[in-house]
Design a protein around this motif. Structure first.
Motif, PDB file in Angstrom:
ATOM      1  N   ALA A 127      82.420  32.427  49.871  1.00  0.00           N
ATOM      2  CA  ALA A 127      81.697  32.745  51.107  1.00  0.00           C
ATOM      3  C   ALA A 127      80.524  33.685  50.815  1.00  0.00           C
ATOM      4  O   ALA A 127      79.420  33.502  51.337  1.00  0.00           O
ATOM      5  N   SER A 157      96.884  37.687  60.445  1.00  0.00           N
ATOM      6  CA  SER A 157      96.503  36.526  61.245  1.00  0.00           C
ATOM      7  C   SER A 157      95.303  35.790  60.664  1.00  0.00           C
ATOM      8  O   SER A 157      94.491  36.355  59.933  1.00  0.00           O
ATOM      9  N   LEU A 158      95.206  34.516  61.025  1.00  0.00           N
ATOM     10  CA  LEU A 158      94.067  33.697  60.633  1.00  0.00           C
ATOM     11  C   LEU A 158      92.780  34.270  61.222  1.00  0.00           C
ATOM     12  O   LEU A 158      91.736  34.259  60.572  1.00  0.00           O
ATOM     13  N   GLU A 159      92.855  34.799  62.428  1.00  0.00           N
ATOM     14  CA  GLU A 159      91.667  35.375  63.074  1.00  0.00           C
ATOM     15  C   GLU A 159      91.149  36.571  62.278  1.00  0.00           C
ATOM     16  O   GLU A 159      89.936  36.758  62.129  1.00  0.00           O
ATOM     17  N   ARG A 160      92.062  37.398  61.768  1.00  0.00           N
ATOM     18  CA  ARG A 160      91.648  38.545  60.962  1.00  0.00           C
ATOM     19  C   ARG A 160      90.956  38.067  59.684  1.00  0.00           C
ATOM     20  O   ARG A 160      89.944  38.615  59.277  1.00  0.00           O
ATOM     21  N   ARG A 161      91.496  37.025  59.055  1.00  0.00           N
ATOM     22  CA  ARG A 161      90.866  36.495  57.849  1.00  0.00           C
ATOM     23  C   ARG A 161      89.478  35.953  58.139  1.00  0.00           C
ATOM     24  O   ARG A 161      88.555  36.149  57.357  1.00  0.00           O
ATOM     25  N   LYS A 162      89.317  35.290  59.253  1.00  0.00           N
ATOM     26  CA  LYS A 162      87.994  34.769  59.631  1.00  0.00           C
ATOM     27  C   LYS A 162      87.009  35.918  59.823  1.00  0.00           C
ATOM     28  O   LYS A 162      85.841  35.818  59.435  1.00  0.00           O
ATOM     29  N   LYS A 163      87.476  36.994  60.417  1.00  0.00           N
ATOM     30  CA  LYS A 163      86.629  38.177  60.615  1.00  0.00           C
ATOM     31  C   LYS A 163      86.200  38.746  59.262  1.00  0.00           C
ATOM     32  O   LYS A 163      85.039  39.116  59.071  1.00  0.00           O
ATOM     33  N   TRP A 164      87.138  38.810  58.320  1.00  0.00           N
ATOM     34  CA  TRP A 164      86.816  39.320  56.993  1.00  0.00           C
ATOM     35  C   TRP A 164      85.823  38.402  56.285  1.00  0.00           C
ATOM     36  O   TRP A 164      84.915  38.880  55.600  1.00  0.00           O
ATOM     37  N   ILE A 165      85.976  37.103  56.432  1.00  0.00           N
ATOM     38  CA  ILE A 165      85.031  36.160  55.822  1.00  0.00           C
ATOM     39  C   ILE A 165      83.636  36.378  56.392  1.00  0.00           C
ATOM     40  O   ILE A 165      82.649  36.405  55.644  1.00  0.00           O
ATOM     41  N   ARG A 166      83.536  36.553  57.698  1.00  0.00           N
ATOM     42  CA  ARG A 166      82.220  36.814  58.314  1.00  0.00           C
ATOM     43  C   ARG A 166      81.625  38.111  57.778  1.00  0.00           C
ATOM     44  O   ARG A 166      80.410  38.194  57.523  1.00  0.00           O
ATOM     45  N   GLU A 179      80.324  37.400  54.310  1.00  0.00           N
ATOM     46  CA  GLU A 179      79.092  36.614  54.401  1.00  0.00           C
ATOM     47  C   GLU A 179      77.895  37.500  54.743  1.00  0.00           C
ATOM     48  O   GLU A 179      76.826  37.348  54.158  1.00  0.00           O
TER      49      GLU A 179
END
Length: 195
Positions: free
Chosen positions: A26, A176-185, A188
């Motif tokens: 990412a 949570s998956l949402e926390r991982r998405k936040k970390w990916i953002r 990025e």
């Protein structure tokens, strides 16, 4: 302003599902989209020997599988290390990589006169350490005093002249998956800004 960035993926497990690998990819994709030049190495798929003697460290040659990585360290303006926290610090594979590449003549120079300080050869570069962990990152900072990461920052990166060194500690990764998405953002955005 475009920067030259070298990304070191330090997770020993080559599975593409490892979160460290997802984060590194990412960062690289975002940085490239922003015009930065990227080079990277995935240590899990790189076969290299460990150093065993001081003689080998001081006078040996960098093993063939790591020569491009050593060149990339010298080429880079910003280095990014992505790895999981294992037993409070970096995995042994990453430590072995740093021992092979951050050697005399590449990262620092011994003084000609005894009693003088070593010369750092990688001044003018910055770095980011991205670490995933099973515990809450605040717990690692406060209870464990960030000791393993601080050792890497001061004992290796600062020693060879790499400053500043930024830290991004992410945990617990089992959340949570949402926390991982936040970390990916977040990663990025760091890639876009080459921070």
């Amino acid at each position: 302003m475009a920067r030259r960035i070298f990304i070191v993926i330090g997770h020993p497990d080559p599975s593409p599902d490892r979160f460290c690998r997802v984060l590194a990819k990412a960062y690289a994709a975002a940085a490239e989209s922003a015009g930065h030049q990227i080079r990277e190495i995935d240590l899990a798929i790189t076969d290299f020997p460990l150093l065993r003697t001081a003689e080998e460290f001081e006078h040996g040659i960098v093993p063939e599988p790591l020569r491009a990585a050593t060149d990339a360290i010298v080429w880079a303006e910003h280095l990014v290390f992505v790895f999981p926290l294992w037993l409070g610090t970096m995995p042994a594979l990453l430590k072995g990589f740093l021992e092979q590449t951050m050697r005399p003549g590449v990262a620092f120079q011994y003084p000609e006169n005894k009693g003088m300080l070593t010369e750092s050869l990688l001044r003018g570069r910055s770095a980011r350490i991205v670490v995933t962990m099973g515990m809450p990152s605040i717990f690692y900072r406060l209870w464990f005093l960030n000791h393993g990461i601080a050792g890497m920052r001061r004992g290796i990166l600062n020693f060879v002249g790499i400053k500043p060194v930024y830290e991004t500690l992410l945990g617990p990764v089992g959340g949570s998956l949402e926390r991982r998405k936040k970390w990916i953002r977040k990663i990025e955005s760091l890639g876009i800004g080459a921070r």
